[in-house]
Design an enzyme around this catalytic site. Structure first.
Site, mmCIF file in Angstrom:
data_model
loop_
_atom_site.group_PDB
_atom_site.id
_atom_site.type_symbol
_atom_site.label_atom_id
_atom_site.label_comp_id
_atom_site.label_asym_id
_atom_site.label_seq_id
_atom_site.Cartn_x
_atom_site.Cartn_y
_atom_site.Cartn_z
ATOM 1 N N LYS A 23 3.380 5.281 3.168
ATOM 2 C CA LYS A 23 4.095 6.421 2.573
ATOM 3 C C LYS A 23 4.298 7.541 3.596
ATOM 4 O O LYS A 23 5.385 8.081 3.733
ATOM 5 C CB LYS A 23 3.327 6.973 1.360
ATOM 6 C CG LYS A 23 3.062 5.969 0.271
ATOM 7 C CD LYS A 23 2.341 6.591 -0.917
ATOM 8 C CE LYS A 23 0.959 7.127 -0.623
ATOM 9 N NZ LYS A 23 -0.051 6.110 -0.282
ATOM 10 N N ARG A 69 -0.725 11.413 -8.219
ATOM 11 C CA ARG A 69 -1.666 10.291 -8.157
ATOM 12 C C ARG A 69 -2.286 10.011 -9.514
ATOM 13 O O ARG A 69 -3.034 9.054 -9.651
ATOM 14 C CB ARG A 69 -2.782 10.618 -7.168
ATOM 15 C CG ARG A 69 -2.600 9.975 -5.791
ATOM 16 C CD ARG A 69 -3.745 10.470 -4.950
ATOM 17 N NE ARG A 69 -4.109 9.623 -3.859
ATOM 18 C CZ ARG A 69 -3.729 9.837 -2.590
ATOM 19 N NH1 ARG A 69 -2.902 10.792 -2.289
ATOM 20 N NH2 ARG A 69 -4.184 9.056 -1.632
ATOM 21 N N ARG A 112 -5.989 2.244 11.474
ATOM 22 C CA ARG A 112 -5.141 3.429 11.665
ATOM 23 C C ARG A 112 -5.832 4.448 12.577
ATOM 24 O O ARG A 112 -7.037 4.633 12.521
ATOM 25 C CB ARG A 112 -4.873 4.062 10.299
ATOM 26 C CG ARG A 112 -4.123 5.374 10.360
ATOM 27 C CD ARG A 112 -3.511 5.715 9.044
ATOM 28 N NE ARG A 112 -4.461 6.039 7.995
ATOM 29 C CZ ARG A 112 -4.105 6.321 6.743
ATOM 30 N NH1 ARG A 112 -2.835 6.297 6.389
ATOM 31 N NH2 ARG A 112 -5.025 6.602 5.844
ATOM 32 N N ARG A 116 -9.615 8.519 10.681
ATOM 33 C CA ARG A 116 -9.865 9.385 9.535
ATOM 34 C C ARG A 116 -11.201 9.055 8.889
ATOM 35 O O ARG A 116 -11.578 7.886 8.799
ATOM 36 C CB ARG A 116 -8.751 9.207 8.495
ATOM 37 C CG ARG A 116 -7.645 10.216 8.649
ATOM 38 C CD ARG A 116 -6.462 9.930 7.758
ATOM 39 N NE ARG A 116 -6.776 9.750 6.347
ATOM 40 C CZ ARG A 116 -5.855 9.656 5.386
ATOM 41 N NH1 ARG A 116 -4.565 9.739 5.720
ATOM 42 N NH2 ARG A 116 -6.200 9.478 4.132
ATOM 43 N N ARG A 146 -10.837 3.461 -2.129
ATOM 44 C CA ARG A 146 -9.546 4.124 -2.390
ATOM 45 C C ARG A 146 -8.570 3.176 -3.072
ATOM 46 O O ARG A 146 -7.777 3.597 -3.911
ATOM 47 C CB ARG A 146 -8.965 4.683 -1.083
ATOM 48 C CG ARG A 146 -9.684 5.962 -0.661
ATOM 49 C CD ARG A 146 -9.589 6.199 0.817
ATOM 50 N NE ARG A 146 -8.251 6.506 1.240
ATOM 51 C CZ ARG A 146 -7.797 6.260 2.475
ATOM 52 N NH1 ARG A 146 -8.584 5.696 3.376
ATOM 53 N NH2 ARG A 146 -6.581 6.594 2.794
HETATM 54 P P1 AMP Z 1 -3.923 10.584 1.563
HETATM 55 O O1 AMP Z 1 -3.746 11.267 2.875
HETATM 56 O O2 AMP Z 1 -2.694 10.691 0.673
HETATM 57 O O3 AMP Z 1 -4.425 9.181 1.700
HETATM 58 O O4 AMP Z 1 -5.060 11.401 0.775
HETATM 59 C C1 AMP Z 1 -6.376 11.490 1.281
HETATM 60 C C2 AMP Z 1 -7.324 11.990 0.218
HETATM 61 O O5 AMP Z 1 -6.934 13.314 -0.189
HETATM 62 C C3 AMP Z 1 -7.351 11.195 -1.078
HETATM 63 O O6 AMP Z 1 -8.180 10.039 -0.986
HETATM 64 C C4 AMP Z 1 -7.909 12.229 -2.035
HETATM 65 O O7 AMP Z 1 -9.287 12.448 -1.829
HETATM 66 C C5 AMP Z 1 -7.165 13.487 -1.589
HETATM 67 N N1 AMP Z 1 -5.861 13.601 -2.257
HETATM 68 C C6 AMP Z 1 -4.636 13.568 -1.663
HETATM 69 N N2 AMP Z 1 -3.652 13.683 -2.561
HETATM 70 C C7 AMP Z 1 -4.252 13.773 -3.772
HETATM 71 C C8 AMP Z 1 -3.782 13.904 -5.110
HETATM 72 N N3 AMP Z 1 -2.469 13.940 -5.373
HETATM 73 N N4 AMP Z 1 -4.690 13.983 -6.103
HETATM 74 C C9 AMP Z 1 -6.011 13.950 -5.842
HETATM 75 N N5 AMP Z 1 -6.532 13.817 -4.619
HETATM 76 C C10 AMP Z 1 -5.673 13.734 -3.574
#
Ligand code: AMP
Length: 212
Positions: free
Chosen positions: A13, A86, A125, A156, A167
């Site tokens: 994404k 989400r 990654r 990360r 996740r």
């Molecule tokens: P991402 O970079 O999109 O993989 O997000 C990394 C982490 O940020 C996720 O595993 C959540 O802990 C938090 N996070 C990001 N976006 C959301 C969201 N829309 N709702 C809740 N937690 C989020």
């Protein structure tokens, strides 16, 4: 034009959103990036959510939505949402928020791939510490250093095997129901996320009617 990129962690994404930003001038909103910036700056919010994010759990809907609204204040460009919504509650809040401004969601693209591929991509990654560019150790041109700015690459905190698996579980439980929520709405399109980045981007451009 407003676009949501749905898909499991590792679906690509973020990489595709960056392409939409670079090629078509979209505003790229990644709630993951917003939350990581809070953690890096050690704000009260960042400190509160750091361990939860590291483990791969979701941040509370209201906290995420406040961050998002703040980032979107007076934004007039096309927006690509990456990692948001989400949960069903977030999707409902987003619909309400857009409606209040006389806007709507034009496209919801569900980028699909297997769990095995998602885990492989997440655990391999690497991200640039300076500019945030994303790499993968399996790319043939991977240099172990950021080729955009020369910055150091890191893994990360939530890309460990344990966290990546968790996740994916969280995605299935909390986020997959969004496929039903959006599935019958106009603008919903499934995208095969298994190809190379450029192939997937070509499918996205076609879905968004952006082929020049
Ligand atoms: P991402 O970079 O999109 O993989 O997000 C990394 C982490 O940020 C996720 O595993 C959540 O802990 C938090 N996070 C990001 N976006 C959301 C969201 N829309 N709702 C809740 N937690 C989020």
């Amino acid at each position: 034009m407003n676009v949501i990129l749905l898909g499991s962690p590792g679906a690509g994404k973020g990489s595709q959103a960056v392409r939409l930003k670079d090629e078509f001038g979209f505003r790229h909103i990644s709630t993951g990036d917003l939350i990581r910036a809070e953690i890096a700056a050690a704000t009260p919010l960042g400190k509160k959510v750091e361990s939860l994010v590291k483990q791969g759990n979701l941040v509370a809907d209201d906290l995420i939505f406040d961050l998002l609204k703040n980032a979107l204040k007076s934004e007039t460009r096309s927006i690509v949402f990456d990692g948001f919504p989400r949960t069903i509650a977030q999707a409902e809040d987003l619909d309400k928020y857009l409606a209040e401004q006389g806007k709507k969601m034009d496209y919801i693209l569900s980028i699909e791939l297997t769990d095995e591929e998602a885990i492989k991509r997440l655990t391999s990654r690497r991200v640039c510490k300076s500019c945030g560019a994303v790499y993968n150790i399996y790319w043939p041109d991977y240099k172990g250093v950021c080729t955009k700015c020369g910055g150091e690459l890191y893994t990360r905190a939530d890309d460990t095997l344990e966290s990546a698996k968790h996740r994916l579980d969280v995605f299935k439980k909390e986020t997959q129901p969004l496929l039903d929520y959006y599935g019958s709405k106009p603008g919903f399109v499934k995208i095969n996320g298994l190809g190379a980045l450029e192939e997937v981007f070509a499918s996205i451009k076609q879905a968004l009617n952006l082929i020049k």
